[in-house]
Design an enzyme around this catalytic site. Structure first.
Site, mmCIF file in Angstrom:
data_model
loop_
_atom_site.group_PDB
_atom_site.id
_atom_site.type_symbol
_atom_site.label_atom_id
_atom_site.label_comp_id
_atom_site.label_asym_id
_atom_site.label_seq_id
_atom_site.Cartn_x
_atom_site.Cartn_y
_atom_site.Cartn_z
ATOM 1 N N LYS A 251 3.106 -1.396 -7.769
ATOM 2 C CA LYS A 251 2.859 -0.297 -8.709
ATOM 3 C C LYS A 251 3.427 -0.620 -10.081
ATOM 4 O O LYS A 251 2.853 -0.238 -11.105
ATOM 5 C CB LYS A 251 3.414 1.005 -8.132
ATOM 6 C CG LYS A 251 2.716 1.338 -6.805
ATOM 7 C CD LYS A 251 3.289 2.537 -6.091
ATOM 8 C CE LYS A 251 2.658 2.697 -4.715
ATOM 9 N NZ LYS A 251 3.037 1.654 -3.734
ATOM 10 N N ASP A 308 7.933 6.154 -5.695
ATOM 11 C CA ASP A 308 7.242 5.756 -4.454
ATOM 12 C C ASP A 308 8.368 5.610 -3.431
ATOM 13 O O ASP A 308 8.902 4.525 -3.227
ATOM 14 C CB ASP A 308 6.516 4.426 -4.717
ATOM 15 C CG ASP A 308 5.755 3.930 -3.506
ATOM 16 O OD1 ASP A 308 5.337 4.762 -2.688
ATOM 17 O OD2 ASP A 308 5.587 2.700 -3.372
ATOM 18 N N CYS A 361 4.116 6.641 1.748
ATOM 19 C CA CYS A 361 3.077 6.125 2.649
ATOM 20 C C CYS A 361 3.383 6.640 4.055
ATOM 21 O O CYS A 361 3.621 5.880 4.982
ATOM 22 C CB CYS A 361 3.024 4.595 2.608
ATOM 23 S SG CYS A 361 4.544 3.774 3.070
#
Ligand SMILES: C[S@@+](CC[C@H](N)C(=O)[O-])C[C@H]1O[C@@H](n2cnc3c(N)ncnc32)[C@H](O)[C@@H]1O
Length: 429
Positions: A251, A308, A361
């Site tokens: 990212k 993230d 995730c």
């Protein structure tokens, strides 16, 4: 396991060809199923005796296949034994390995069993031979859609419904295609494959990654399509972007390629070293900081912050089927508590009017929807900035409230994508 010669002793010198890779697969399964380690994290130690990259890849492929098929393999084994073997019996591990090869990886049965028998001694060896022979003579087969471990199926059924559990079972049957994110948005025809979105290429069959065209020049990096969406939601920019949990850096690379001046923070120096390698390969730049986001503070607020967050990783079960067996409710709870603290810190690092993207995730609402609910209640200065249809590949839609939840079954005909929760928030000016 009842007998465990594999961890403390080196492999016998007289191992026949093919046996060391199975021995390493056994060690890998022991690490995941008995000690709760991640498959990738256990690989170096488990494959320590293997000189050839091919053997290492084979050990990994066998262990991953066993983890994809574990409930079905165990049901077959139980159907052919008079008394159930203990879960941790070495004979059960050996049978799982032999059957996964013969029934899922299409290894000829004689090779599947002859390379596994040397892993077991004495009585259990006879038992393994007998059970394997009985099952093969009886025409044993595995279902097209593997059964998920019951605790996972129950948890996902409660969260998302039966159709998602069934789609997850279909998705776990085989490793997914390889997704690449291009440094520029132009489609590079040399790679072959298909593109589901500008800047994305999907390859079904492919050569080892470093041998693919464009790798050495840094024209792209490996990144699941869903994993590429959080950074895309920050668009292009020439301001400061802070990637809070950045390594290995997919990212950060996207943000740098989109024009941002990137600071990439991660607690793990070794993972940050991989990020630096990726920056060097792609010719992109970012400032890297090895620090704990719970104690570190930036010198100035950023225009955009990407979190993230570390999570249970249950959304990446297709490539990492170990999560199906080692992620417990306790692990999810612990991860959610850390995410809440990280979100709280990250919220203070966004300038007024700036944006914060939070992603995990994970397929667990505790790490997504519930986390967002608690955050918004505690931070009235933030509001959701809904994801627009034009920001998404065809076939993906944001929820009514504006965040993105990719579930098993999404884009299935095109090869699917990982399970993610992604929300974009804007801080009031
Ligand atoms: C999901 S991964 C990040 C993946 C990365 N964003 C990418 O796209 O390649 C989560 C990362 O959080 C890092 N991490 C965990 N706890 C942290 C903390 N307290 N402070 C900073 N980084 C942390 C881990 O080392 C790990 O690299």
């Amino acid at each position: 396991m009842a007998q465990r010669p594999t961890r403390s002793r080196r492999a016998p010198q007289h191992d026949a060809p093919g046996v060391p890779a199975r021995r390493a697969a056994l060690r890998l399964l022991d690490a995941v199923l008995r000690r709760g380690q991640a498959l990738e994290a256990a690989l170096d130690a488990a494959a320590r005796d293997l000189a050839q990259a091919n053997d290492r890849a084979l050990a990994h492929a066998i262990a991953a296949e066993v983890l994809r098929r574990l409930p079905d393999l165990d049901a077959l084994i139980d159907s052919a034994t008079q008394r159930p073997l203990p879960d941790d019996a070495k004979a059960r591990f050996a049978l799982r390995i032999a059957l996964a090869q013969a029934l899922a990886l299409k290894t000829p049965p004689h090779a599947a069993i002859s390379t596994v028998l040397p892993l077991v001694d004495g009585g259990p060896r006879k038992l393994v031979h007998g059970v394997f022979g009985t099952l093969m003579r009886g025409g044993a087969a595995l279902p097209d859609a593997p059964a998920l471990p019951p605790p996972v199926a129950d948890r996902w059924r409660k969260a998302w419904g039966e159709a998602v559990v069934e789609a997850a079972a279909r998705a776990v049957a085989a490793p997914p295609p390889l997704d690449l994110t291009l440094k520029g948005s132009a489609w590079d025809g040399d790679l072959g494959g298909t593109s589901l979105f500008p800047g994305h290429v999907r390859l079904a069959e492919h050569a080892p990654v470093p041998q693919l065209p464009g790798y050495a020049e840094g024209a792209w990096w490996v990144q699941d399509l869903a994993a590429s969406l959080p950074a895309r939601l920050l668009g292009t920019g020439d301001g400061r972007a802070l990637d809070v949990c950045a390594a290995p850096g997919g990212k950060s690379l996207q943000l740098a390629a989109a024009g941002w001046r990137v600071t990439a923070l991660d607690i793990s120096a070794s993972r940050l070293a991989r990020l630096s390698d990726n920056l060097a390969r792609t010719g992109l730049s970012a400032e890297t900081v090895a620090a704990d986001a719970l104690t570190w503070t930036p010198a100035e607020p950023a225009d955009a912050v990407l979190l993230d967050a570390p999570c249970s990783a249950t959304g990446i079960f297709r490539r990492h089927p170990d999560v199906l067996h080692r992620v417990s409710p306790g692990i999810i709870e612990e991860a959610a508590a850390l995410q809440a603290r990280l979100l709280d810190r990250a919220a203070g690092w966004v300038r007024p009017g700036g944006r914060l993207v939070y992603a995990t995730c994970s397929l667990e609402p505790a790490e997504g929807e519930a986390q967002l609910g608690a955050f918004l209640a505690a931070h009235p200065e933030y509001a959701i900035e809904p994801v627009r249809p034009d920001e998404l590949p065809a076939g993906l839609t944001a929820t009514d409230r504006g965040w993105l939840r990719t579930l098993p079954g999404v884009l299935e005909a095109a090869g699917g994508c990982d399970g993610f929760f992604i929300v974009r928030l804007q801080r009031s000016a």
